[in-house]
Write an enzyme that holds these catalytic residues in place. Structure first.
Site, PDB file in Angstrom:
ATOM      1  NE  ARG A  75      -0.744   2.904 -13.542  1.00  0.00           N
ATOM      2  CZ  ARG A  75      -0.145   1.596 -13.486  1.00  0.00           C
ATOM      3  NH1 ARG A  75      -0.637   0.846 -14.752  1.00  0.00           N
ATOM      4  NH2 ARG A  75       0.123   0.922 -12.428  1.00  0.00           N
ATOM      5  CE1 TYR A 129     -24.391  21.126  12.609  1.00  0.00           C
ATOM      6  CE2 TYR A 129     -24.640  22.299  10.510  1.00  0.00           C
ATOM      7  CZ  TYR A 129     -23.958  21.988  11.578  1.00  0.00           C
ATOM      8  OH  TYR A 129     -22.682  22.197  11.886  1.00  0.00           O
ATOM      9  CG  ASN A 146     -49.649  10.546   5.102  1.00  0.00           C
ATOM     10  OD1 ASN A 146     -49.635   9.433   4.167  1.00  0.00           O
ATOM     11  ND2 ASN A 146     -49.472  11.667   4.758  1.00  0.00           N
ATOM     12  CE1 TYR A 156     -31.745  14.697   5.880  1.00  0.00           C
ATOM     13  CE2 TYR A 156     -32.099  16.658   7.349  1.00  0.00           C
ATOM     14  CZ  TYR A 156     -31.491  15.676   7.072  1.00  0.00           C
ATOM     15  OH  TYR A 156     -30.439  15.133   7.753  1.00  0.00           O
ATOM     16  CB  THR A 176       5.535  -4.861  -6.349  1.00  0.00           C
ATOM     17  OG1 THR A 176       6.148  -5.383  -7.452  1.00  0.00           O
ATOM     18  CG2 THR A 176       4.199  -3.907  -6.645  1.00  0.00           C
ATOM     19  CB  ALA A 209      -0.866  -0.132   1.201  1.00  0.00           C
ATOM     20  CB  ALA A 210       4.263   1.809  -0.252  1.00  0.00           C
TER      21      ALA A 210
HETATM   22  C1  UD1 Z   1       1.371  -4.926 -10.592  1.00  0.00           C
HETATM   23  C2  UD1 Z   1       2.032  -6.353 -11.089  1.00  0.00           C
HETATM   24  C3  UD1 Z   1       1.442  -6.892 -12.369  1.00  0.00           C
HETATM   25  C4  UD1 Z   1       0.006  -7.111 -12.131  1.00  0.00           C
HETATM   26  C5  UD1 Z   1      -0.670  -5.960 -11.509  1.00  0.00           C
HETATM   27  C6  UD1 Z   1      -2.001  -6.370 -11.241  1.00  0.00           C
HETATM   28  C7  UD1 Z   1       4.529  -6.029 -10.425  1.00  0.00           C
HETATM   29  C8  UD1 Z   1       5.865  -5.531 -10.854  1.00  0.00           C
HETATM   30  N1  UD1 Z   1       3.370  -5.998 -11.360  1.00  0.00           N
HETATM   31  O1  UD1 Z   1       1.625  -4.164 -11.318  1.00  0.00           O
HETATM   32  O2  UD1 Z   1       2.008  -7.854 -12.684  1.00  0.00           O
HETATM   33  O3  UD1 Z   1      -0.339  -7.668 -13.260  1.00  0.00           O
HETATM   34  O4  UD1 Z   1       0.006  -5.546 -10.299  1.00  0.00           O
HETATM   35  O5  UD1 Z   1      -2.955  -5.421 -10.532  1.00  0.00           O
HETATM   36  O6  UD1 Z   1       4.395  -6.343  -9.418  1.00  0.00           O
HETATM   37  N2  UD1 Z   1       3.347  -0.574  -4.300  1.00  0.00           N
HETATM   38  C9  UD1 Z   1       4.051  -0.268  -3.403  1.00  0.00           C
HETATM   39  N3  UD1 Z   1       5.299   0.091  -3.580  1.00  0.00           N
HETATM   40  C10 UD1 Z   1       6.041   0.299  -4.450  1.00  0.00           C
HETATM   41  C11 UD1 Z   1       5.175   0.046  -5.850  1.00  0.00           C
HETATM   42  C12 UD1 Z   1       3.756  -0.169  -5.729  1.00  0.00           C
HETATM   43  O7  UD1 Z   1       3.435  -0.413  -2.164  1.00  0.00           O
HETATM   44  O8  UD1 Z   1       7.064   0.800  -4.863  1.00  0.00           O
HETATM   45  C13 UD1 Z   1       1.906  -1.047  -4.119  1.00  0.00           C
HETATM   46  C14 UD1 Z   1       0.649  -0.087  -4.535  1.00  0.00           C
HETATM   47  O9  UD1 Z   1       0.179   0.744  -3.793  1.00  0.00           O
HETATM   48  C15 UD1 Z   1      -0.277  -1.307  -5.007  1.00  0.00           C
HETATM   49  C16 UD1 Z   1       0.399  -2.369  -5.500  1.00  0.00           C
HETATM   50  O10 UD1 Z   1       1.844  -2.181  -5.042  1.00  0.00           O
HETATM   51  O11 UD1 Z   1      -1.127  -1.464  -4.227  1.00  0.00           O
HETATM   52  C17 UD1 Z   1       0.758  -2.761  -7.039  1.00  0.00           C
HETATM   53  O12 UD1 Z   1       1.590  -1.738  -7.503  1.00  0.00           O
HETATM   54  P1  UD1 Z   1       1.027  -0.977  -8.806  1.00  0.00           P
HETATM   55  O13 UD1 Z   1       1.923   0.284  -9.188  1.00  0.00           O
HETATM   56  O14 UD1 Z   1      -0.403  -0.622  -9.121  1.00  0.00           O
HETATM   57  O15 UD1 Z   1       1.363  -2.297  -9.912  1.00  0.00           O
HETATM   58  P2  UD1 Z   1       0.795  -2.593 -11.377  1.00  0.00           P
HETATM   59  O16 UD1 Z   1       1.832  -1.803 -12.183  1.00  0.00           O
HETATM   60  O17 UD1 Z   1      -0.428  -2.241 -11.343  1.00  0.00           O
HETATM   61 MG    MG Z   2      -1.920  -1.657  -9.883  1.00  0.00          MG
END
Ligand code: UD1
Ligand code: MG
Length: 418
Positions: A16, A354, A344, A333, A79, A10-11
């Site tokens: 996008r 409020y 009714n 409301y 990741t 979740a980092a």
């Molecule tokens: C990733 C996968 C891809 C898969 C897709 C599915 C990798 C390299 N690729 O791509 O194969 O098809 O998910 O959704 O893993 N995150 C971190 N730290 C980072 C980068 C990301 O915690 O440095 C977290 C993001 O918050 C997110 C998750 O990892 O919750 C996935 O990251 P995201 O950048 O969305 O990966 P995708 O490009 O979607």
């Molecule tokens: Mg993703």
């Protein structure tokens, strides 16, 4: 039984999404993406969840609170790098760990449970959750060998023309052998299109060592997709809407238009209730049997509606209970309100709950008749069997069996126009 752990990623920056906020705190039906991801893991029976936080970590942490433990990723290097930050929670442990992308909010808990169980049964060091998908979505592609083992996952941006044709896609949910994962993480490199440490490369490293790797294919595409941009947010909102509405219909509720009916999580609706179009019902609402709701009704959080109630057009309710047989048919409301049975409520009724700083309650009894265009300046009570004259602004309690009139008398100035 060994405790089951999951690391939720979740980092990431979520570039996008084009938002000032972490993409993971964007909401679907009032609940943040990351909250949903963590709840799904909990509902799958996972005992211990480590969230890797980094970008806008305070936002993610304020959503998850004490429900998880935290690892911090200071630089967002991919990741794989994210999982490296959580290794201190895994060192010295044996068995399996689930690694879950935090951006797949509507995956079913059973699917995660199945991933874990299949991985155990097949005794694989890495098991990847996948889908077969014909549309061009930028997910990692799964490459198998003749025996069906997963050789590697090739990121969309790193694919050659042949690889782009592969239909099996990585969903970013994995079950790994803890010891093998820790070893493989040490071997990750950044020689790829995005110069990142890809978690996906762990699979290739394990395969090349001769370890067992495999995939579990999910059939319901809508369930498992992730959210990268606002369009994905819309797609998953629609998928969740369909899932929830279908569930209510299976349970005996008529929904006239599933496309314009928005029912949040944790709503209970009794059988033979009809929901008309353009209705929104938020979380923690209970609706009884044989009710009629909408069209164009907005039932907000924490409402309790008994059997045989009508809530009509352009009626908004918040923290309100409505007794059996009561009708609130139009343009009303009611907030912080209790309405009794068989009452009714006329068109245009408003609770003034409020006062600019705090909220107060309106209590209306059984068998009342509330004339149209009445205001209730809360706190105020209306006793059973009472009438309120149309156009009244009620500021004082109305005793039972009474008629309350609270408006100016009409004067006609005859000949005034001449
Ligand atoms: C990733 C996968 C891809 C898969 C897709 C599915 C990798 C390299 N690729 O791509 O194969 O098809 O998910 O959704 O893993 N995150 C971190 N730290 C980072 C980068 C990301 O915690 O440095 C977290 C993001 O918050 C997110 C998750 O990892 O919750 C996935 O990251 P995201 O950048 O969305 O990966 P995708 O490009 O979607
Ligand atoms: Mg993703």
């Amino acid at each position: 039984m060994q405790e089951i752990m999951a690391v939720v990623l979740a980092a990431g920056k979520g570039t996008r999404m084009k938002s000032k906020n972490s993409k993971l705190v964007q909401k679907i039906f009032g609940k943040e993406i990351i909250r949903r991801a963590v709840d799904n893991a909990k509902n799958a029976g996972i005992d211990r969840i480590i969230a890797v936080v980094g970008y806008k970590k305070e936002q993610v942490m304020s959503v998850l609170g004490d429900d998880v433990e935290y690892a911090e990723q200071k630089e967002m290097l991919g990741t794989g790098h994210a999982v490296m930050q959580a290794t201190k929670f895994l060192e010295g442990k044996k068995g399996k760990v689930l690694i879950l992308n935090g951006d797949h909010p509507i995956i079913r808990p059973e699917t995660l449970k199945n991933l874990f169980e299949v991985s155990n049964e097949r005794q694989e060091s890495a098991t990847v959750l996948t889908i077969m998908h014909n549309e061009e979505i930028p997910y990692g592609k799964i490459i198998h060998d003749e025996e069906g083992k997963v050789v590697e996952i090739v990121e969309y941006k790193d694919c050659n023309e042949e690889q782009l044709k592969i239909r099996e896609l990585n969903l970013g949910m994995y079950c790994f052998d803890i010891e093998e994962l820790l070893k493989a993480l040490k071997e990750l490199k950044t020689d790829n299109a995005q110069n990142e440490y890809y978690l996906t490369d762990v699979v290739k490293i394990m395969y090349n060592k001769g370890l067992k790797t495999g995939s579990v294919v999910v059939t319901d595409t809508a369930e498992v997709l992730g959210i990268n941009d606002r369009m994905d947010l819309q797609v998953l909102t629609k998928a969740l809407q369909l899932r929830i509405n279908t569930e209510h219909m299976k349970n005996g509720v008529t929904i006239e238009d599933i496309n314009t009916t928005y029912i949040y999580d944790d709503v209970k609706i009794g059988i033979d209730t009809v929901i008309h179009p353009n209705t929104t019902i938020k979380s923690n609402v209970e609706i009884g049997e044989d009710c009629e709701i909408g069209p164009n009704a907005y039932i907000r959080e924490e409402c309790k509606i008994a059997d045989n109630v009508k809530i009509g057009s352009f009626v908004e309710l918040k923290k309100t209970t409505v007794g059996k047989g009561t009708k609130i048919p139009h343009l009303t409301y009611m907030g912080d309100c209790e309405v009794g049975e068989n009452t009714n409520v006329g068109c245009g009724t408003i609770t003034c709950n409020y006062d600019g700083s705090s909220k107060s309650k309106t209590i209306i009894g059984n068998n009342c008749f509330i004339g149209s265009n009445s205001n209730f300046v809360a706190p105020v009570n209306v006793g059973d069997n009472s009438f309120v004259a149309a156009g009244s602004t009620i500021t004082e309690d109305v005793p039972e069996d009474s008629l309350a009139i609270a408006r100016e008398r009409q004067t006609n100035k005859e000949g005034w126009n001449k």
